[in-house]
Design an enzyme around this catalytic site. Structure first.
Site, mmCIF file in Angstrom:
data_model
loop_
_atom_site.group_PDB
_atom_site.id
_atom_site.type_symbol
_atom_site.label_atom_id
_atom_site.label_comp_id
_atom_site.label_asym_id
_atom_site.label_seq_id
_atom_site.Cartn_x
_atom_site.Cartn_y
_atom_site.Cartn_z
ATOM 1 N N ASP A 1 0.739 -1.245 0.011
ATOM 2 C CA ASP A 1 -0.110 0.014 -0.092
ATOM 3 C C ASP A 1 0.977 1.112 0.004
ATOM 4 O O ASP A 1 2.095 1.138 0.186
ATOM 5 C CB ASP A 1 -1.084 -0.132 1.181
ATOM 6 N N SER A 2 0.362 2.060 -0.290
ATOM 7 C CA SER A 2 1.159 3.599 -0.453
ATOM 8 C C SER A 2 1.490 4.164 0.727
ATOM 9 O O SER A 2 2.132 5.332 0.962
ATOM 10 C CB SER A 2 0.450 4.608 -1.250
ATOM 11 N N GLY A 3 0.656 3.878 1.922
ATOM 12 C CA GLY A 3 1.071 4.738 3.234
ATOM 13 C C GLY A 3 0.023 5.675 3.459
ATOM 14 O O GLY A 3 -0.137 6.097 4.465
ATOM 15 N N GLY A 4 -1.031 5.921 2.478
ATOM 16 C CA GLY A 4 -1.969 6.949 2.541
ATOM 17 C C GLY A 4 -3.109 6.782 3.909
ATOM 18 O O GLY A 4 -3.243 7.421 4.417
ATOM 19 N N ASP B 1 -7.778 -7.285 0.784
ATOM 20 C CA ASP B 1 -6.961 -7.581 1.772
ATOM 21 C C ASP B 1 -7.734 -7.177 3.137
ATOM 22 O O ASP B 1 -8.479 -6.325 3.057
ATOM 23 C CB ASP B 1 -5.859 -6.751 1.699
ATOM 24 N N CYS C 1 -12.842 -28.949 7.606
ATOM 25 C CA CYS C 1 -11.588 -28.199 7.360
ATOM 26 C C CYS C 1 -10.259 -29.065 7.599
ATOM 27 O O CYS C 1 -10.142 -29.740 8.277
ATOM 28 C CB CYS C 1 -11.385 -27.033 8.538
ATOM 29 N N CYS D 1 -6.902 -27.372 7.910
ATOM 30 C CA CYS D 1 -5.910 -26.829 8.263
ATOM 31 C C CYS D 1 -5.388 -27.861 9.499
ATOM 32 O O CYS D 1 -6.102 -28.456 9.916
ATOM 33 C CB CYS D 1 -6.283 -25.527 8.733
ATOM 34 N N CYS E 1 -7.612 -27.658 12.868
ATOM 35 C CA CYS E 1 -8.591 -28.597 12.693
ATOM 36 C C CYS E 1 -8.586 -30.089 12.491
ATOM 37 O O CYS E 1 -9.038 -30.891 12.938
ATOM 38 C CB CYS E 1 -9.854 -28.184 11.556
ATOM 39 N N HIS F 1 -5.911 -21.300 10.799
ATOM 40 C CA HIS F 1 -7.187 -21.803 10.364
ATOM 41 C C HIS F 1 -7.905 -20.763 9.624
ATOM 42 O O HIS F 1 -8.651 -20.914 8.617
ATOM 43 C CB HIS F 1 -8.039 -22.191 11.660
#
Length: 375
Positions: free
Chosen positions: A92-95, A266, A304, A306, A309, A335
């Site tokens: 990201d730009s920091g904004g 994100d 699941c 993972c 689990c 998870h």
């Protein structure tokens, strides 16, 4: 250097599935990007993040410029080598961070001066400096520098902010230059005002970017207002470029955004929730700290795969959270990230098969049933 490209492979209504090809690998869309703020996804090793199915990570310009500094990361071989992640990285730009530091900053046409939240030292962030930092980091997808007002805000403030961001977008494009193998994304602003969003999209199209973000949402407006904006905002952006909704979100936010034409998202939520005892499952949210789990030998989610689990019970996860053991955050974060990537894969397959409406209905129906009954 291999070129970058975006290929749209299938659509179902407004939902899209495709691929972004970069020299460091392919990003399958719709994509969820785990957040590695300070060159780490908290409580996870990079190999573990890759094992969840993530194709790309997000790094944070603001935090990395302050510590350990972009110059140091560059000397040490760039962000990929520094954090041992060989797949694509978006920075990201920091904004956004600068917005959240409103009481520590001064905003002008040139850029933003602010005090570090770490030691109070003074720094300046401009479109040119943001491009330079992201170049030093070596990120594959670079975000142009923008200003994002918190909502709600009055229309004049939103319009003024958006037009400043569009001037900064041009400066970001100029400073980015010609970098084959790397992508620069523009960021649409305009709050919840359809005409301001359209003006912003037109300005960004005129400059020309490799991808386009819908910015300025998930800043306090609520899901209904966000979805209202997403009814039109993605359609104002070029169809042949990736569309990225910044900072979203909960699983139902993500499904709703993909339904409305978003390709990338994100959020810190899966990792932050994992560290605070919250698990996201196909049946909704599970609060592992609750006493109802203390004698439960069953997994968080029996479907699941993972490690949390597959290998551990709810009783164990409850115990290690209560005992404040590090493994608690590690297992729950793994998870959560696994579940998010499974959700993205499910949507990609549903869109390709023309079954997105059925997928969405099943998603909401299972969540409405709630967690399994107490043991």
């Amino acid at each position: 250097m291999t070129k970058t490209s975006f290929t749209l492979q299938a659509t179902d209504g407004l939902a899209r599935t495709g691929r972004i090809d970069t020299p460091r690998g392919t990003i399958r869309t719709p994509a969820f990007m785990p957040v590695g703020t300070a060159a780490t996804v908290k409580a996870m090793m990079p190999e573990s993040v890759a094992a969840t199915g993530a194709d790309i990570l997000l790094g944070n310009t603001y935090h990395l410029m302050l510590r350990p500094t972009a110059e140091r990361i560059d000397r040490l071989g760039g962000l990929h080598r520094f954090m041992n992640w060989d797949k694509p990285i978006l920075t990201d730009s920091g904004g956004f961070q600068v917005m959240s530091l409103a009481d520590l900053r001064k905003l002008t046409e040139k850029g933003v001066t602010f005090k570090s939240h770490i030691d109070g030292s003074k720094h300046e962030l401009t479109p040119e400096r943001s491009m330079d930092i992201q170049r030093l980091l070596g990120s594959d997808i670079v975000m142009c520098f923008d200003e994002c007002p918190a909502l709600p805000a009055d229309r004049d403030r939103i319009a003024e902010s958006m037009r400043l961001s569009m001037r900064w977008a041009q400066r970001s494009r100029d400073a980015f230059g010609d970098r084959p193998g790397y992508m620069l994304f523009g960021i649409q602003q305009g709050g919840l005002e359809e005409d301001l969003r359209a003006e912003s999209a037109e300005a960004l199209r005129a400059i020309g970017f490799d991808g386009y973000a819908v910015g300025g949402l998930a800043v306090g407006e609520g899901q209904e207002a966000m979805f209202g904006c997403l009814e039109y905002a993605p359609g104002q952006l070029p169809e042949d470029k990736p569309r990225y909704l910044m900072g979203v979100g909960k699983p139902d936010d993500i499904v709703g955004a993909v339904k409305r034409g978003i390709d990338m998202m994100d959020c810190v939520l899966p990792s932050r929730s994992g560290r605070t005892g919250q698990a996201w499952t196909r049946r909704g949210q599970v609060n592992i700290k609750n006493a109802r789990h203390q004698d439960d030998p069953r997994p968080l989610d029996e479907d699941c795969t993972c490690p949390a689990c597959r290998n551990y019970s709810r009783a164990y996860l409850h115990h290690v959270f209560r005992a404040q053991e590090m493994i608690s955050g590690m297992l729950l974060t793994w998870h959560n990230l696994h579940y998010y990537q499974e959700l993205m894969q499910g949507m990609r397959e549903a869109i390709a098969a023309g079954q997105f409406a059925a997928f969405e209905a099943d998603f909401h129906a299972l969540r409405a049933e709630g967690d399994i009954a107490s043991f």
